[in-house]
Scaffold this motif. Sequence first.
Motif, mmCIF file in Angstrom:
data_model
loop_
_atom_site.group_PDB
_atom_site.id
_atom_site.type_symbol
_atom_site.label_atom_id
_atom_site.label_comp_id
_atom_site.label_asym_id
_atom_site.label_seq_id
_atom_site.Cartn_x
_atom_site.Cartn_y
_atom_site.Cartn_z
ATOM 1 N N THR A 41 -25.808 -54.397 10.700
ATOM 2 C CA THR A 41 -26.119 -55.657 11.382
ATOM 3 C C THR A 41 -27.249 -55.472 12.384
ATOM 4 O O THR A 41 -28.143 -56.308 12.492
ATOM 5 C CB THR A 41 -24.862 -56.196 12.100
ATOM 6 N N ILE A 42 -27.205 -54.367 13.123
ATOM 7 C CA ILE A 42 -28.246 -54.068 14.116
ATOM 8 C C ILE A 42 -29.569 -53.745 13.430
ATOM 9 O O ILE A 42 -30.636 -53.962 13.988
ATOM 10 C CB ILE A 42 -27.802 -52.898 15.025
ATOM 11 N N GLY A 43 -29.494 -53.231 12.207
ATOM 12 C CA GLY A 43 -30.700 -52.861 11.474
ATOM 13 C C GLY A 43 -30.995 -51.374 11.516
ATOM 14 O O GLY A 43 -32.123 -50.952 11.251
ATOM 15 N N LEU A 44 -29.978 -50.570 11.831
ATOM 16 C CA LEU A 44 -30.151 -49.118 11.860
ATOM 17 C C LEU A 44 -29.671 -48.514 10.556
ATOM 18 O O LEU A 44 -28.627 -48.887 10.032
ATOM 19 C CB LEU A 44 -29.366 -48.508 13.033
ATOM 20 N N GLU A 45 -30.430 -47.568 10.056
ATOM 21 C CA GLU A 45 -30.092 -46.887 8.822
ATOM 22 C C GLU A 45 -29.294 -45.625 9.151
ATOM 23 O O GLU A 45 -29.652 -44.872 10.056
ATOM 24 C CB GLU A 45 -31.383 -46.505 8.097
ATOM 25 N N ARG A 66 -11.425 -42.677 11.518
ATOM 26 C CA ARG A 66 -11.838 -43.236 10.224
ATOM 27 C C ARG A 66 -12.073 -44.737 10.310
ATOM 28 O O ARG A 66 -13.034 -45.264 9.752
ATOM 29 C CB ARG A 66 -10.807 -42.907 9.160
ATOM 30 N N GLY A 67 -11.183 -45.437 10.995
ATOM 31 C CA GLY A 67 -11.334 -46.880 11.131
ATOM 32 C C GLY A 67 -12.578 -47.269 11.909
ATOM 33 O O GLY A 67 -13.334 -48.156 11.494
ATOM 34 N N VAL A 68 -12.814 -46.584 13.027
ATOM 35 C CA VAL A 68 -13.998 -46.882 13.839
ATOM 36 C C VAL A 68 -15.263 -46.554 13.062
ATOM 37 O O VAL A 68 -16.218 -47.339 13.054
ATOM 38 C CB VAL A 68 -13.957 -46.117 15.186
ATOM 39 N N ALA A 69 -15.288 -45.400 12.391
ATOM 40 C CA ALA A 69 -16.477 -45.018 11.625
ATOM 41 C C ALA A 69 -16.779 -46.057 10.545
ATOM 42 O O ALA A 69 -17.937 -46.474 10.371
ATOM 43 C CB ALA A 69 -16.287 -43.637 11.003
ATOM 44 N N HIS A 70 -15.752 -46.493 9.839
ATOM 45 C CA HIS A 70 -15.945 -47.485 8.782
ATOM 46 C C HIS A 70 -16.511 -48.793 9.344
ATOM 47 O O HIS A 70 -17.464 -49.363 8.800
ATOM 48 C CB HIS A 70 -14.622 -47.731 8.061
ATOM 49 N N GLU A 71 -15.937 -49.284 10.425
ATOM 50 C CA GLU A 71 -16.415 -50.519 11.051
ATOM 51 C C GLU A 71 -17.802 -50.334 11.665
ATOM 52 O O GLU A 71 -18.618 -51.253 11.657
ATOM 53 C CB GLU A 71 -15.426 -50.983 12.122
ATOM 54 N N LEU A 72 -18.053 -49.145 12.191
ATOM 55 C CA LEU A 72 -19.337 -48.859 12.818
ATOM 56 C C LEU A 72 -20.479 -48.962 11.820
ATOM 57 O O LEU A 72 -21.551 -49.472 12.146
ATOM 58 C CB LEU A 72 -19.303 -47.467 13.459
ATOM 59 N N TRP A 73 -20.271 -48.497 10.597
ATOM 60 C CA TRP A 73 -21.331 -48.574 9.594
ATOM 61 C C TRP A 73 -21.765 -50.016 9.373
ATOM 62 O O TRP A 73 -22.953 -50.307 9.241
ATOM 63 C CB TRP A 73 -20.887 -47.930 8.288
ATOM 64 N N GLY A 74 -20.822 -50.935 9.339
ATOM 65 C CA GLY A 74 -21.165 -52.351 9.208
ATOM 66 C C GLY A 74 -21.948 -52.857 10.404
ATOM 67 O O GLY A 74 -22.923 -53.609 10.250
ATOM 68 N N GLU A 75 -21.531 -52.449 11.597
ATOM 69 C CA GLU A 75 -22.236 -52.857 12.821
ATOM 70 C C GLU A 75 -23.661 -52.310 12.833
ATOM 71 O O GLU A 75 -24.594 -53.017 13.212
ATOM 72 C CB GLU A 75 -21.474 -52.362 14.052
ATOM 73 N N LEU A 76 -23.832 -51.076 12.404
ATOM 74 C CA LEU A 76 -25.171 -50.483 12.375
ATOM 75 C C LEU A 76 -26.069 -51.219 11.389
ATOM 76 O O LEU A 76 -27.254 -51.415 11.657
ATOM 77 C CB LEU A 76 -25.081 -48.994 12.036
#
Length: 112
Positions: free
Chosen positions: A63-67, A51-61
């Motif tokens: 930033t990268i510009g991926l939907e 859950r923690g990684v998924a939540h942080e990953l959405w922010g990173e995505l």
Amino acid sequence: MNELVLGNAKMIAQFLEDHKCKDISVLDVSEECSWADCFIIATVSSVGHLRGVAHELWGELNTIGLEVANRHKKPSGDGWELVDCGDIVIHLMSSELREFYSLEKLWQKREL
């Protein structure tokens, strides 16, 4: 797989490594799959880690510009979260589910 997808996949893999995911694989599935070019598979240590990684990953995505096509408020608690970014599909999996489903074997392990 084009250079943009490969570059984004490498950034995501590094992000996952930085967030303590294990056994990260980046698979080129572009020749076998009509709906994605790349799978990223990573093992998480617990449902809380997932859950923690998924939540942080959405922010990173973002930033990268991926939907993200399948964003959830709260990732599932079953040990597998699939994050669909179009050309890149990210699989965050418990070690048990990863071993059981063996996605690398299923997709011929065309690892990058």
